[in-house]
Design a protein around this motif. Sequence first.
Motif, mmCIF file in Angstrom:
data_model
loop_
_atom_site.group_PDB
_atom_site.id
_atom_site.type_symbol
_atom_site.label_atom_id
_atom_site.label_comp_id
_atom_site.label_asym_id
_atom_site.label_seq_id
_atom_site.Cartn_x
_atom_site.Cartn_y
_atom_site.Cartn_z
ATOM 1 N N CYS A 1 -8.474 -1.477 6.057
ATOM 2 C CA CYS A 1 -7.494 -1.327 4.981
ATOM 3 C C CYS A 1 -6.866 -2.681 4.634
ATOM 4 O O CYS A 1 -5.750 -2.978 5.066
ATOM 5 N N PRO A 2 -7.564 -3.494 3.863
ATOM 6 C CA PRO A 2 -6.986 -4.789 3.485
ATOM 7 C C PRO A 2 -5.824 -4.623 2.515
ATOM 8 O O PRO A 2 -5.870 -3.782 1.615
ATOM 9 N N VAL A 3 -4.799 -5.408 2.717
ATOM 10 C CA VAL A 3 -3.671 -5.432 1.787
ATOM 11 C C VAL A 3 -4.083 -6.255 0.569
ATOM 12 O O VAL A 3 -4.611 -7.360 0.693
ATOM 13 N N GLU A 4 -3.846 -5.697 -0.621
ATOM 14 C CA GLU A 4 -4.244 -6.355 -1.857
ATOM 15 C C GLU A 4 -3.151 -7.273 -2.399
ATOM 16 O O GLU A 4 -3.444 -8.308 -2.998
ATOM 17 N N ARG A 5 -1.905 -6.870 -2.189
ATOM 18 C CA ARG A 5 -0.822 -7.648 -2.764
ATOM 19 C C ARG A 5 0.485 -7.292 -2.064
ATOM 20 O O ARG A 5 0.674 -6.162 -1.628
ATOM 21 N N ILE A 6 1.383 -8.251 -1.947
ATOM 22 C CA ILE A 6 2.742 -8.000 -1.484
ATOM 23 C C ILE A 6 3.597 -7.711 -2.714
ATOM 24 O O ILE A 6 3.591 -8.474 -3.686
ATOM 25 N N LEU A 7 4.318 -6.599 -2.683
ATOM 26 C CA LEU A 7 5.115 -6.170 -3.828
ATOM 27 C C LEU A 7 6.523 -6.741 -3.732
ATOM 28 O O LEU A 7 7.128 -6.760 -2.656
ATOM 29 N N VAL A 8 7.018 -7.216 -4.854
ATOM 30 C CA VAL A 8 8.338 -7.840 -4.916
ATOM 31 C C VAL A 8 9.132 -7.219 -6.054
ATOM 32 O O VAL A 8 8.596 -6.990 -7.151
ATOM 33 N N SER A 9 10.393 -6.930 -5.801
ATOM 34 C CA SER A 9 11.305 -6.430 -6.827
ATOM 35 C C SER A 9 12.479 -7.395 -6.915
ATOM 36 O O SER A 9 13.298 -7.473 -5.998
ATOM 37 N N GLY A 10 12.536 -8.142 -8.011
ATOM 38 C CA GLY A 10 13.571 -9.162 -8.126
ATOM 39 C C GLY A 10 13.330 -10.262 -7.110
ATOM 40 O O GLY A 10 12.283 -10.905 -7.100
ATOM 41 N N SER A 11 14.292 -10.465 -6.234
ATOM 42 C CA SER A 11 14.155 -11.474 -5.177
ATOM 43 C C SER A 11 13.959 -10.831 -3.809
ATOM 44 O O SER A 11 14.097 -11.502 -2.790
ATOM 45 N N HIS A 12 13.633 -9.535 -3.772
ATOM 46 C CA HIS A 12 13.504 -8.821 -2.494
ATOM 47 C C HIS A 12 12.111 -8.204 -2.384
ATOM 48 O O HIS A 12 11.561 -7.697 -3.364
ATOM 49 N N VAL A 13 11.540 -8.246 -1.197
ATOM 50 C CA VAL A 13 10.247 -7.614 -0.971
ATOM 51 C C VAL A 13 10.395 -6.101 -1.139
ATOM 52 O O VAL A 13 11.436 -5.516 -0.794
ATOM 53 N N ALA A 14 9.364 -5.466 -1.704
ATOM 54 C CA ALA A 14 9.430 -4.030 -1.956
ATOM 55 C C ALA A 14 8.361 -3.256 -1.200
ATOM 56 O O ALA A 14 8.410 -2.024 -1.143
ATOM 57 N N GLY A 15 7.390 -3.944 -0.621
ATOM 58 C CA GLY A 15 6.321 -3.265 0.097
ATOM 59 C C GLY A 15 5.012 -3.971 -0.114
ATOM 60 O O GLY A 15 4.955 -5.171 -0.403
ATOM 61 N N VAL A 16 3.910 -3.218 -0.013
ATOM 62 C CA VAL A 16 2.579 -3.792 -0.224
ATOM 63 C C VAL A 16 1.726 -2.801 -1.012
ATOM 64 O O VAL A 16 2.051 -1.616 -1.101
ATOM 65 N N ARG A 17 0.651 -3.331 -1.560
ATOM 66 C CA ARG A 17 -0.342 -2.464 -2.203
ATOM 67 C C ARG A 17 -1.613 -2.484 -1.361
ATOM 68 O O ARG A 17 -2.172 -3.536 -1.061
ATOM 69 N N ALA A 18 -2.058 -1.319 -0.959
ATOM 70 C CA ALA A 18 -3.265 -1.164 -0.150
ATOM 71 C C ALA A 18 -3.858 0.211 -0.428
ATOM 72 O O ALA A 18 -3.131 1.154 -0.757
ATOM 73 N N LYS A 19 -5.158 0.329 -0.326
ATOM 74 C CA LYS A 19 -5.842 1.595 -0.616
ATOM 75 C C LYS A 19 -5.527 2.091 -2.033
ATOM 76 O O LYS A 19 -5.411 3.294 -2.271
ATOM 77 N N GLU A 20 -5.339 1.153 -2.929
ATOM 78 C CA GLU A 20 -5.070 1.458 -4.331
ATOM 79 C C GLU A 20 -3.792 2.270 -4.518
ATOM 80 O O GLU A 20 -3.663 3.038 -5.471
ATOM 81 N N GLU A 21 -2.850 2.113 -3.604
ATOM 82 C CA GLU A 21 -1.539 2.734 -3.765
ATOM 83 C C GLU A 21 -0.467 1.813 -3.217
ATOM 84 O O GLU A 21 -0.741 0.908 -2.432
ATOM 85 N N ASN A 22 0.761 2.048 -3.658
ATOM 86 C CA ASN A 22 1.889 1.224 -3.234
ATOM 87 C C ASN A 22 2.558 1.832 -2.006
ATOM 88 O O ASN A 22 2.793 3.053 -1.954
ATOM 89 N N TRP A 23 2.865 0.982 -1.026
ATOM 90 C CA TRP A 23 3.546 1.395 0.198
ATOM 91 C C TRP A 23 4.896 0.680 0.226
ATOM 92 O O TRP A 23 4.952 -0.544 0.381
ATOM 93 N N SER A 24 5.956 1.421 0.059
ATOM 94 C CA SER A 24 7.282 0.801 0.007
ATOM 95 C C SER A 24 7.759 0.449 1.415
ATOM 96 O O SER A 24 7.423 1.131 2.392
#
Length: 491
Positions: free
Chosen positions: A243-266
């Motif tokens: 399950c490779p992580v595709e992207r680190i999710l960011v909201s504003g200046s704060h981390v929001a989670g990651v995207r993996a398996k074609e879905e977002n994980w908060s």
Amino acid sequence: MMRTGVVIGGGVAGLVTAIQLAARGVKVTLFEKEAALGGRFRSVQAGDYFFDTGSSTVLMPWVFERFMRQSGESEPLPFVPLEVNSRHFFYNKTIVDLSADPDIMAEQLDGFSPEDRQGFLDYLTETGRLYETVEEWMLEESGGQGGKRFSAKWLKAWFSIHPFVSLDSFHRRFFSDPRLIAMMNRLVTGGRVSPYEAPSFLSFIAYLHLVQGTCFVEGGSGRLIELLEKRARSLGVAIHLNCPVERILVSGSHVAGVRAKEENWSAQLVVSAVDNIQTQTELLERTKVKHSDQPGSSAFLCLWGVKQPFPFLHHHNYFYPSDYWRHDIDLFDQQRWTESPIIYVGNPSASGQGRVATESRLHVKVNVPLRKMDNEKPSYTAYRDLLLFLLEKVWGLKGLEESLEVEEVYGPDELDLRIGTQEAVSPGKMVRRFRPRFHDPIRDRQIKGLYYTSSVADFAEDPSFAALGGIRTAKRIEEDWKGEMRAGAVR
């Protein structure tokens, strides 16, 4: 409310970070892109043989023992001390054993280089002092107490580790025999960085070898990974393999989670336990990323299952050609695959831990250039044949080719994919000469809640350093949370 966290990477640093956070009450999800955990310390099976793909050396077993106790685990860990840390073979038929046993070392020095005996004792004293300094300001310090940096005590400590002296120059202060200098350079760097560029403070690694002693993991590194995985799962860590992580999710200046398996994980926090450059360029899509400006090294690795023992080999063995000085020039200055390699041969069967009786599991490794230059790269088959010829015909492993039953060969590209790092087994910028940094970036400077496993993991190809990287990161996260709570109470 329970905090949520994501750890990217299931190597030792990632597993230790996940365990530390879960033991502190965080709901942790760990993502690993491979089908198995372990990263560079994985074990693989070829036929009836089991091999470690990374080093089986453990210099600081107490790091694992302490953090496992703190996480609530009481099961003893399978560390076994080695009487002889490593055996070194020179072209003139000289054989030298390095050991933490003072009687063994006294005997070796008397027969090998008696004029360096006092220098060796002085070296152990000075490297012991360096170890105490490095332990306080690098290994145990989380980097979160910013007031310590550039304080009078910090500056005194920084200058005390000889920051403007290369490792090779440092060793020449104590030893006159060039073979002893070559052994110490190799013992400290493992060929991962040039001894002419590496800072002298790294010699504390020699202190660990020659005073504290070296251990190996009974059953191989895979056994250690199994115990770490068991502890992580018992604390509720959710582990996702393949399950490779595709992207680190960011909201504003704060981390929001990651995207993996074609879905977002908060998640409220994310820890990257993979290569920093890969994190910056691929997971954060940053364009201005500073790459190392000095050449490091990768490795060419052969795993050979051989149906005969080699009684003169110890657990760790190094073979030096007559022009062993040529190795570092070819590797770091010329950046080419040397024809005069210093060959490392790991032989866990010598310690009575071989899983196939009366046979040998050989981990044969040569450092090669990190950077990809296809016009300078020989074929893997040709280089494998060169190593086989040298070991059998020059170094006396008679019958090696004839007795070879199974083998796996990994070049830099394959190790790159397996380990998940753009720098393979290269150390990071933290160990470059003139730039020994006491505080490496554990917390992202722009994104709140994003952390990295500490680059003390780059000091040595040793799982205990990787574990320290995870421990320091978890400690920094806890310090930040306490700071937030104090700030909230004031408000």
